[in-house]
Design a protein around this motif. Structure first.
Motif, short mmCIF file in Angstrom:
data_model
loop_
_atom_site.label_atom_id
_atom_site.label_comp_id
_atom_site.label_asym_id
_atom_site.label_seq_id
_atom_site.Cartn_x
_atom_site.Cartn_y
_atom_site.Cartn_z
N ARG A 48 0.36 -1.15 0.10
CA ARG A 48 0.19 -0.23 0.06
C ARG A 48 1.47 1.09 0.01
N ASP A 49 1.97 1.12 0.95
CA ASP A 49 2.87 2.55 0.85
C ASP A 49 3.99 2.69 0.50
N ARG A 50 4.64 2.26 -0.62
CA ARG A 50 5.52 2.12 -0.91
C ARG A 50 5.91 1.31 -2.69
N GLY A 51 4.25 0.27 -2.33
CA GLY A 51 3.79 0.54 -4.08
C GLY A 51 4.58 -0.70 -4.82
N TRP A 52 5.60 -1.59 -3.46
CA TRP A 52 6.11 -2.84 -4.05
C TRP A 52 5.46 -3.64 -4.09
N THR A 53 5.63 -4.80 -4.82
CA THR A 53 4.93 -6.67 -5.30
C THR A 53 5.31 -6.88 -3.96
N GLU A 54 3.77 -7.96 -3.90
CA GLU A 54 4.00 -9.15 -2.06
C GLU A 54 5.22 -9.76 -2.22
N ASP A 55 5.93 -10.61 -3.60
CA ASP A 55 6.90 -10.84 -3.78
C ASP A 55 8.10 -10.08 -3.56
N GLU A 56 8.27 -8.92 -3.98
CA GLU A 56 9.22 -8.11 -3.43
C GLU A 56 9.49 -7.79 -1.25
N ALA A 57 7.78 -7.60 -1.33
CA ALA A 57 7.75 -7.19 0.48
C ALA A 57 8.20 -8.74 0.88
N HIS A 58 7.96 -9.86 0.58
CA HIS A 58 7.93 -10.56 1.41
C HIS A 58 9.88 -10.84 1.54
N ALA A 59 9.99 -10.69 0.08
CA ALA A 59 12.12 -10.50 0.21
C ALA A 59 12.86 -10.11 0.67
N ARG A 60 12.28 -9.38 1.01
CA ARG A 60 12.40 -8.04 2.73
C ARG A 60 12.47 -8.56 3.81
N ILE A 61 11.63 -8.72 3.91
CA ILE A 61 11.39 -9.79 5.36
C ILE A 61 12.00 -10.99 5.85
N ALA A 62 12.15 -11.80 4.43
CA ALA A 62 12.67 -12.74 4.48
C ALA A 62 14.63 -12.86 4.44
N ALA A 63 14.93 -11.26 4.06
CA ALA A 63 16.04 -11.02 4.28
C ALA A 63 16.75 -10.59 5.77
N GLN A 64 15.35 -10.16 6.82
CA GLN A 64 15.70 -10.12 7.70
C GLN A 64 15.84 -11.19 9.19
N ALA A 65 15.76 -10.50 10.52
CA ALA A 65 15.49 -11.42 11.75
C ALA A 65 14.04 -11.84 11.56
N THR A 66 13.92 -12.59 12.29
CA THR A 66 12.74 -13.16 12.03
C THR A 66 11.79 -12.19 13.46
N ARG A 67 10.71 -12.06 13.46
CA ARG A 67 9.61 -11.57 14.77
C ARG A 67 10.34 -12.71 15.77
N GLU A 68 10.68 -13.63 15.76
CA GLU A 68 10.98 -13.96 16.76
C GLU A 68 12.14 -13.79 17.89
N GLN A 69 12.57 -14.53 16.63
CA GLN A 69 14.35 -13.20 17.15
C GLN A 69 14.05 -12.16 17.84
N ARG A 70 13.17 -11.08 17.21
CA ARG A 70 13.37 -10.09 17.86
C ARG A 70 13.05 -9.79 18.98
N ARG A 71 11.63 -10.75 19.25
CA ARG A 71 11.01 -10.32 20.06
C ARG A 71 12.34 -10.96 21.98
N VAL A 72 12.86 -12.10 21.47
CA VAL A 72 13.66 -12.71 21.94
C VAL A 72 14.80 -11.75 22.96
N VAL A 73 14.47 -11.04 21.77
CA VAL A 73 15.53 -9.78 22.51
C VAL A 73 15.36 -8.06 23.44
N ALA A 74 13.97 -7.98 23.36
CA ALA A 74 13.44 -7.16 23.84
C ALA A 74 13.28 -7.01 25.28
N THR A 75 13.18 -5.78 25.60
CA THR A 75 12.94 -5.30 27.31
C THR A 75 11.47 -5.12 27.14
N TYR A 76 11.18 -4.19 25.99
CA TYR A 76 10.10 -3.82 25.57
C TYR A 76 9.24 -4.09 24.83
#
Length: 194
Positions: free
Chosen positions: A142-170
């Motif tokens: 919606r906001d960046r005009g990317w395709t769903e495939d492009e969006a999923h590729a960017r997400i896949a290149a980053q840490a998973t939600r679980e990996q981020r949540r494990v380091v969260a103080t907040y």
């Protein structure tokens, strides 16, 4: 106090960063610094061109970010090569900005790839902004005009939600309204300053 701020792409991390700045935190933005260190005429841009070729430049001599992004987010080795150039320059600039901050202030390091860089333990606290993958994809389309495939590729290149949540103080869940998000950020900031 040194605080790390991170979140997946299109999670709302930049909005949280802006709210923290409004509340009085000193915010050091990794993305902004990453742009600075490869701006036209910098040694960083010269190193990128040496590593990837002049085809990574726009006609006016700036880094062609969309072209570079398309290359590195589909090629792990290329991404690591780019990070090897940019990250040391970013860390150097970070140190300069942090040294200039008030000694008694809340210094927020806005770092999209905090988990990926293994730096979470360097901070007194870590704020993770989180949103479900479907929400991230919807926002990028919606906001960046990317395709769903492009969006999923960017997400896949980053840490998973679980990996981020494990380091969260907040953990700030960004699935509601802007007012909901602001309330959550104010609560975290009040706790940090207590």
């Amino acid at each position: 106090m040194r605080v790390g701020l991170t979140g997946g792409i299109a999670s709302g991390k930049s909005t949280v960063s802006s709210i923290l700045r409004e509340l009085g935190a000193v915010v050091i933005d990794a993305d902004q610094i990453a742009r600075e260190v490869v701006a036209k005429g910098t040694p960083g841009l010269a190193a990128v061109v040496e590593a990837f070729g002049a085809e990574m430049l726009t006609p006016d001599g700036e880094l062609d970010r969309p072209r570079m992004g398309a290359l590195v987010f589909g090629d792990e080795a290329a991404r690591r090569r780019l990070e090897g150039i940019v990250h040391p320059l970013v860390f150097e600039r970070y140190a300069e900005l942090e040294a200039a901050a008030p000694a008694d202030g809340i210094v927020v390091h806005d770092i999209p790839l905090l988990v990926e860089s293994g730096r979470a333990a360097e901070f007194d606290a870590v704020i993770v902004v989180d949103a479900p993958v479907e929400t991230q994809v919807e926002r990028m389309v919606r906001d960046r005009g990317w395709t769903e495939d492009e969006a999923h590729a960017r997400i896949a290149a980053q840490a998973t939600r679980e990996q981020r949540r494990v380091v969260a103080t907040y953990l700030i869940e960004n699935t509601g309204t802007l007012e909901d998000l602001r309330r959550a950020v104010v609560e975290v900031f009040e706790d940090l300053t207590a």
